[in-house]
Design a protein around this motif. Structure first.
Motif, PDB file in Angstrom:
ATOM      1  N   VAL A  39       0.804  -1.213   0.000  1.00 26.55           N
ATOM      2  CA  VAL A  39       0.000   0.000   0.000  1.00 26.55           C
ATOM      3  C   VAL A  39       0.839   1.265   0.000  1.00 26.55           C
ATOM      4  O   VAL A  39       0.592   2.195  -0.724  1.00 26.55           O
ATOM      5  CB  VAL A  39      -0.934   0.024   1.230  1.00 26.55           C
ATOM      6  CG1 VAL A  39      -1.824   1.260   1.199  1.00 26.55           C
ATOM      7  CG2 VAL A  39      -1.801  -1.210   1.264  1.00 26.55           C
ATOM      8  N   GLY A 146     -18.308   7.162   0.984  1.00 22.64           N
ATOM      9  CA  GLY A 146     -17.230   6.315   0.458  1.00 22.64           C
ATOM     10  C   GLY A 146     -17.684   5.744  -0.864  1.00 22.64           C
ATOM     11  O   GLY A 146     -17.526   6.363  -1.916  1.00 22.64           O
ATOM     12  N   VAL A 170     -11.407  11.843   4.599  1.00 22.65           N
ATOM     13  CA  VAL A 170     -10.770  10.740   5.335  1.00 22.65           C
ATOM     14  C   VAL A 170     -10.139   9.742   4.356  1.00 22.65           C
ATOM     15  O   VAL A 170     -10.460   9.771   3.168  1.00 22.65           O
ATOM     16  CB  VAL A 170     -11.822  10.063   6.263  1.00 22.65           C
ATOM     17  CG1 VAL A 170     -12.830   9.236   5.476  1.00 22.65           C
ATOM     18  CG2 VAL A 170     -11.146   9.223   7.341  1.00 22.65           C
ATOM     19  N   THR A 172      -7.143   9.770   3.308  1.00 14.96           N
ATOM     20  CA  THR A 172      -6.400  10.522   2.288  1.00 14.96           C
ATOM     21  C   THR A 172      -4.962  10.018   2.210  1.00 14.96           C
ATOM     22  O   THR A 172      -4.117  10.387   3.033  1.00 14.96           O
ATOM     23  CB  THR A 172      -6.406  12.023   2.634  1.00 14.96           C
ATOM     24  OG1 THR A 172      -7.737  12.396   2.983  1.00 14.96           O
ATOM     25  CG2 THR A 172      -5.907  12.845   1.479  1.00 14.96           C
ATOM     26  N   GLY A 371      -6.487  -3.944   1.929  1.00  6.44           N
ATOM     27  CA  GLY A 371      -6.893  -2.546   1.732  1.00  6.44           C
ATOM     28  C   GLY A 371      -7.093  -2.207   0.260  1.00  6.44           C
ATOM     29  O   GLY A 371      -7.883  -1.325  -0.080  1.00  6.44           O
ATOM     30  N   ILE A 381     -18.304  -2.622  -5.588  1.00  6.10           N
ATOM     31  CA  ILE A 381     -18.634  -1.493  -6.465  1.00  6.10           C
ATOM     32  C   ILE A 381     -18.114  -1.758  -7.887  1.00  6.10           C
ATOM     33  O   ILE A 381     -18.818  -1.517  -8.880  1.00  6.10           O
ATOM     34  CB  ILE A 381     -18.047  -0.177  -5.892  1.00  6.10           C
ATOM     35  CG1 ILE A 381     -18.739   0.163  -4.557  1.00  6.10           C
ATOM     36  CG2 ILE A 381     -18.157   0.973  -6.873  1.00  6.10           C
ATOM     37  CD1 ILE A 381     -20.245   0.390  -4.638  1.00  6.10           C
TER      38      ILE A 381
END
Ligand SMILES: Cc1cc2nc3c(=O)[nH]c(=O)nc-3n(C[C@H](O)[C@H](O)[C@H](O)COP(=O)(O)OP(=O)(O)OC[C@H]3O[C@@H](n4cnc5c(N)ncnc54)[C@H](O)[C@@H]3O)c2cc1C
Length: 395
Positions: A39, A146, A170, A172, A371, A381
């Motif tokens: 990440v 989100g 948030v 970020t 993540g 999504i």
């Protein structure tokens, strides 16, 4: 390939070799560092990692390699699609120091500025981002928005030539090191939610911007909460027309999904070489069960690469709108294969630091992969987008 194209690649190869020699991937003691992360790069050496990323990026920029298909007036090389892909692949094949912390600026913020910015805005922001002078971040998600991003409630109110922004963002990524934030905010609370938003470039050093790091399971704290408390932004930093923020955001999101597995992405040559090292240690990969797992992993990585290479091909006609989602799903599948294979091969050695090279270092990678099923839009999504907008299935 024409002689000119061969020259471009040969010239690039020489530059890339020079950069690799100048910035060897090394630990603090000069030995090879075994750090790998899915990440982010964070921790004690974060400032150094960012400084090196910026220097490497500026070398690439000066050599015309930072933006292969970008317009020359903003620092791009203006190569056609095939040559740009060849050059990207060549750059990816070199083990350059990570430039992951520049990813958001280059692959999420810049495409929106290129598509919706005025010529002055493009000139102001794009060369600075591609040279690594400015680090960008994406101020989209909020505690209440989100997956349903159009629910953002951070608001901007017009005051003369300025807009005054108040609210909270948030998750970020790199917000704590960013100079520039692409902020999706509500400017017309009376309009239908998708048409009441506007996009601004926010100076992250401006009064009223507070950035608080969020500690992650990986041990790092590379993403943040960002509080915007009456932050003044000039109208000249508005990207697109008032009310056009959703369309600008879609450009950023589509580019984000399509680029996540590309240059600087988690499946770098370093990670794949390290995985090969683990397999080698395990009986040279001779075990038939292991060979099946390795074949599955290689297949997933190759499928991801093929989708990246052919992202603009005709086969995507009709589903081009969701090609980024397809690429992102293939990337997370490949990441899962790599991560679970490494975890299975290492067992407890992934999580107990014995000081042995290429063992415990995997923990940050393994813990970071989940993540990526969320970042840039969750798997659910993406599947919904592919089903509804790509395959035109009923909702
Ligand atoms: C590593 C990482 C980096 C990130 N970086 C940034 C960044 O730099 N900037 C930024 O703005 N954001 C960033 N994000 C935030 C990211 O975009 C959001 O986490 C993501 O969009 C999901 O939103 P949420 O966390 O609010 O979950 P929610 O939207 O609350 O979703 C919760 C669960 O419900 C499911 N769900 C929600 N709606 C639907 C639906 N319609 N159909 C089916 N399932 C649904 C979701 O799939 C999920 O499993 C980052 C996230 C991660 C993990």
């Amino acid at each position: 390939m024409t002689t000119a194209e061969v020259d471009v690649l040969a010239g690039a190869e020489a530059v890339l070799r020079k950069i690799c020699a100048e910035f060897p991937i090394a630990g603090g003691d000069g030995s090879e560092s075994d750090r790998i992360a899915a990440v982010e790069e964070s921790g004690a050496d974060e400032a150094q990692v960012l400084a090196i990323a910026r220097q490497v990026q500026s070398r690439l920029f000066d050599a015309g390699l930072a933006w292969p298909d970008g317009p020359a007036e903003y620092g791009g090389r203006e190569l056609d699609e095939d040559d740009a892909n060849r050059l990207e692949s060549l750059i990816d094949s070199f083990d350059l120091p990570t430039r992951h912390n520049l990813f958001v600026g280059l692959h999420i913020v810049a495409p929106a500025i290129l598509e919706y910015g005025t010529p002055e805005q493009r000139q102001r922001y794009l060369p600075a981002l591609f040279r690594g002078d400015q680090v960008g971040c994406q101020l989209f998600s909020e505690p209440g928005a989100g997956s349903d991003l159009a629910g953002v409630s951070t608001k901007a109110v017009r005051e003369g030539d300025d807009w005054v922004i108040t609210g909270q963002k948030v998750w970020t990524s790199h917000g704590h090191v960013a100079d520039l934030g692409e902020a999706l905010v509500r400017t017309d609370p009376t309009a239908p939610k998708h048409s009441g938003m506007t996009m601004f470039m926010v100076d992250m050093h401006a009064p009223g911007v507070t950035v608080r790091p969020l500690r992650q399971i990986t041990g790092g704290a590379a993403f943040n909460e960002v509080f915007l408390d009456e932050v003044r932004v000039p109208d000249s930093a508005r990207i697109g027309a008032p009310g056009e923020g959703w369309r600008v955001a879609l450009t950023s999101l589509s580019s984000e999904r399509g680029s996540m597995g590309g240059a600087g992405g988690p499946l770098s040559p370093t990670v794949l070489n390290r995985l090969a090292g683990l397999i080698e240690q395990q009986d040279g990969g001779g075990d038939p069960f292991l060979r099946v797992r390795v074949a599955q992993t290689v297949g997933a990585v190759l499928a991801m690469r093929a989708a990246m290479d052919r992202a603009d091909d005709e086969w995507l006609d009709g589903i081009a709108e969701v090609s980024g989602s397809v690429q992102k799903m293939l990337m997370t599948r490949a990441l899962d294969e790599v991560s679970t294979l490494a975890a299975d091969l290492l067992g407890h050695r992934a999580f107990v630091d014995t000081g042995v090279f290429n063992t415990h270092a995997w923990s940050e990678f393994i813990l970071g992969v989940p993540g990526l099923h969320l970042a840039g839009g969750t798997d659910e999504i993406q599947r919904g987008l592919i089903a509804n907008r790509g395959l035109r299935l009923p909702r």
